[in-house]
Design a protein around this motif. Structure first.
Motif, mmCIF file in Angstrom:
data_model
loop_
_atom_site.group_PDB
_atom_site.id
_atom_site.type_symbol
_atom_site.label_atom_id
_atom_site.label_comp_id
_atom_site.label_asym_id
_atom_site.label_seq_id
_atom_site.Cartn_x
_atom_site.Cartn_y
_atom_site.Cartn_z
ATOM 1 N N TYR A 125 1.139 -1.344 0.416
ATOM 2 C CA TYR A 125 -0.131 -0.092 0.210
ATOM 3 C C TYR A 125 1.068 1.461 -0.071
ATOM 4 O O TYR A 125 0.575 2.620 -0.538
ATOM 5 C CB TYR A 125 -1.338 -0.201 1.288
ATOM 6 C CG TYR A 125 -1.573 1.339 1.492
ATOM 7 C CD1 TYR A 125 -2.734 1.799 0.517
ATOM 8 C CD2 TYR A 125 -1.362 2.029 2.572
ATOM 9 C CE1 TYR A 125 -3.158 2.831 0.859
ATOM 10 C CE2 TYR A 125 -2.727 3.207 2.755
ATOM 11 C CZ TYR A 125 -2.945 3.606 2.010
ATOM 12 O OH TYR A 125 -3.985 4.789 2.068
ATOM 13 N N ASP A 126 1.892 0.988 1.098
ATOM 14 C CA ASP A 126 3.039 2.329 0.933
ATOM 15 C C ASP A 126 3.900 2.306 -0.574
ATOM 16 O O ASP A 126 3.926 3.896 -1.393
ATOM 17 C CB ASP A 126 3.643 2.313 1.968
ATOM 18 C CG ASP A 126 3.023 2.264 3.355
ATOM 19 O OD1 ASP A 126 2.006 3.363 3.552
ATOM 20 O OD2 ASP A 126 3.766 1.755 4.566
ATOM 21 N N ALA A 127 3.941 1.648 -1.385
ATOM 22 C CA ALA A 127 4.467 1.823 -2.100
ATOM 23 C C ALA A 127 3.671 1.959 -3.470
ATOM 24 O O ALA A 127 4.120 2.593 -4.207
ATOM 25 C CB ALA A 127 4.638 0.421 -2.665
ATOM 26 N N TYR A 128 2.341 1.860 -3.749
ATOM 27 C CA TYR A 128 1.422 1.909 -4.818
ATOM 28 C C TYR A 128 1.376 3.870 -4.249
ATOM 29 O O TYR A 128 1.399 4.482 -4.760
ATOM 30 C CB TYR A 128 0.409 1.853 -4.419
ATOM 31 C CG TYR A 128 -0.959 2.161 -4.548
ATOM 32 C CD1 TYR A 128 -1.568 2.471 -5.946
ATOM 33 C CD2 TYR A 128 -1.938 2.635 -4.041
ATOM 34 C CE1 TYR A 128 -2.792 3.017 -6.422
ATOM 35 C CE2 TYR A 128 -2.653 4.244 -4.142
ATOM 36 C CZ TYR A 128 -3.095 3.661 -5.958
ATOM 37 O OH TYR A 128 -4.466 4.342 -6.211
ATOM 38 N N LEU A 129 0.749 4.400 -2.870
ATOM 39 C CA LEU A 129 1.125 5.774 -3.026
ATOM 40 C C LEU A 129 2.115 6.411 -2.716
ATOM 41 O O LEU A 129 2.025 7.566 -3.651
ATOM 42 C CB LEU A 129 0.950 5.998 -1.260
ATOM 43 C CG LEU A 129 -0.846 5.491 -1.001
ATOM 44 C CD1 LEU A 129 -0.673 6.080 1.100
ATOM 45 C CD2 LEU A 129 -1.603 6.230 -1.282
ATOM 46 N N GLU A 130 3.641 5.400 -3.184
ATOM 47 C CA GLU A 130 4.691 6.925 -3.038
ATOM 48 C C GLU A 130 5.049 6.919 -4.218
ATOM 49 O O GLU A 130 5.891 7.347 -5.344
ATOM 50 C CB GLU A 130 6.165 5.604 -2.532
ATOM 51 C CG GLU A 130 5.570 5.451 -1.147
ATOM 52 C CD GLU A 130 6.133 7.132 0.043
ATOM 53 O OE1 GLU A 130 6.160 7.989 -1.389
ATOM 54 O OE2 GLU A 130 5.257 7.268 0.537
ATOM 55 N N GLU A 131 4.177 5.649 -5.308
ATOM 56 C CA GLU A 131 4.658 5.428 -6.863
ATOM 57 C C GLU A 131 3.953 6.836 -7.310
ATOM 58 O O GLU A 131 3.313 7.489 -7.080
ATOM 59 C CB GLU A 131 3.461 4.945 -7.962
ATOM 60 C CG GLU A 131 4.396 3.438 -7.258
ATOM 61 C CD GLU A 131 3.292 2.315 -8.187
ATOM 62 O OE1 GLU A 131 2.247 2.770 -8.641
ATOM 63 O OE2 GLU A 131 4.199 1.163 -8.099
ATOM 64 N N ARG A 132 4.993 7.594 -9.033
ATOM 65 C CA ARG A 132 4.464 8.501 -9.133
ATOM 66 C C ARG A 132 2.876 8.986 -10.011
ATOM 67 O O ARG A 132 2.229 7.643 -10.267
ATOM 68 C CB ARG A 132 4.812 9.278 -10.276
ATOM 69 C CG ARG A 132 6.530 9.987 -9.782
ATOM 70 C CD ARG A 132 6.965 10.178 -10.950
ATOM 71 N NE ARG A 132 7.941 11.324 -10.762
ATOM 72 C CZ ARG A 132 7.611 12.865 -10.508
ATOM 73 N NH1 ARG A 132 7.016 12.969 -8.946
ATOM 74 N NH2 ARG A 132 7.955 13.743 -10.020
ATOM 75 N N CYS A 133 2.408 9.668 -9.435
ATOM 76 C CA CYS A 133 0.791 9.788 -9.560
ATOM 77 C C CYS A 133 1.016 9.742 -10.937
ATOM 78 O O CYS A 133 1.200 10.108 -12.157
ATOM 79 C CB CYS A 133 -0.706 11.151 -9.387
ATOM 80 S SG CYS A 133 -0.517 11.058 -7.826
ATOM 81 N N TYR A 134 -0.245 8.912 -11.949
ATOM 82 C CA TYR A 134 -0.406 9.119 -13.502
ATOM 83 C C TYR A 134 -1.304 10.332 -13.850
ATOM 84 O O TYR A 134 -2.241 11.039 -13.500
ATOM 85 C CB TYR A 134 -1.110 7.233 -14.613
ATOM 86 C CG TYR A 134 -0.506 6.517 -13.667
ATOM 87 C CD1 TYR A 134 0.751 5.891 -14.697
ATOM 88 C CD2 TYR A 134 -0.491 6.018 -12.581
ATOM 89 C CE1 TYR A 134 1.284 4.559 -14.107
ATOM 90 C CE2 TYR A 134 -0.581 4.321 -12.510
ATOM 91 C CZ TYR A 134 1.522 3.928 -13.326
ATOM 92 O OH TYR A 134 1.363 2.759 -13.121
ATOM 93 N N LEU A 135 -0.178 10.672 -14.627
ATOM 94 C CA LEU A 135 -1.029 12.486 -15.554
ATOM 95 C C LEU A 135 -1.723 12.357 -16.858
ATOM 96 O O LEU A 135 -1.639 11.485 -17.497
ATOM 97 C CB LEU A 135 -0.004 12.860 -15.367
ATOM 98 C CG LEU A 135 0.340 13.340 -13.964
ATOM 99 C CD1 LEU A 135 1.301 15.121 -14.315
ATOM 100 C CD2 LEU A 135 -0.660 13.991 -13.245
#
Length: 129
Positions: free
Chosen positions: A119-129
């Motif tokens: 979950y933390d890894a998911y949040l730490e990935e860059r957001c898709y723009l």
């Protein structure tokens, strides 16, 4: 009349804002960064309290899912498909408004942090723009 409308809005908002926040966090374009961007302007100095409660809610949901998965109750996880999972996400190819452009700039300065769970890894990935 305005007071009654405000009362109804607050009642509705209290019931639905958690669902809307979770949908935003799970959207790979925004994650928790959109919440971090808008909460200070919406809630003022008290935004950190609300942000921490959202983080706790998300972690609790992840832990609940992990517990169900570890106990072998995988069928209940997959059989609980909701009508929301069948919704089509609209194509956002139209011009973004100024607020979202500000958010995009805010997100573009993301830096790496320590990863503690998927979950933390998911949040730490860059957001898709």
């Amino acid at each position: 009349m305005a007071a009654k409308m405000t009362e109804n809005f607050i009642k509705y908002w209290d019931a639905i804002h958690g669902v809307m926040v979770m949908a935003t966090v799970l959207d790979p374009r925004y994650k928790i960064r959109l919440i971090e961007f808008y909460f200070p302007s919406i809630l003022g100095a008290d935004y950190m309290t609300h942000l921490e409660s959202i983080r706790k809610l998300c972690l609790d949901l992840v832990k609940e899912y992990e517990l169900m998965f570890k106990t072998g109750d995988e069928n209940s996880i997959h059989s609980n498909s909701s009508p929301a999972s069948q919704l089509k996400i609209p194509d956002n190819s139209s011009k973004q408004d100024e607020c979202m452009l500000s958010h995009d700039l805010f997100v573009s300065f993301d830096g790496p942090t320590h990863v503690k769970s998927e979950y933390d890894a998911y949040l730490e990935e860059r957001c898709y723009l």
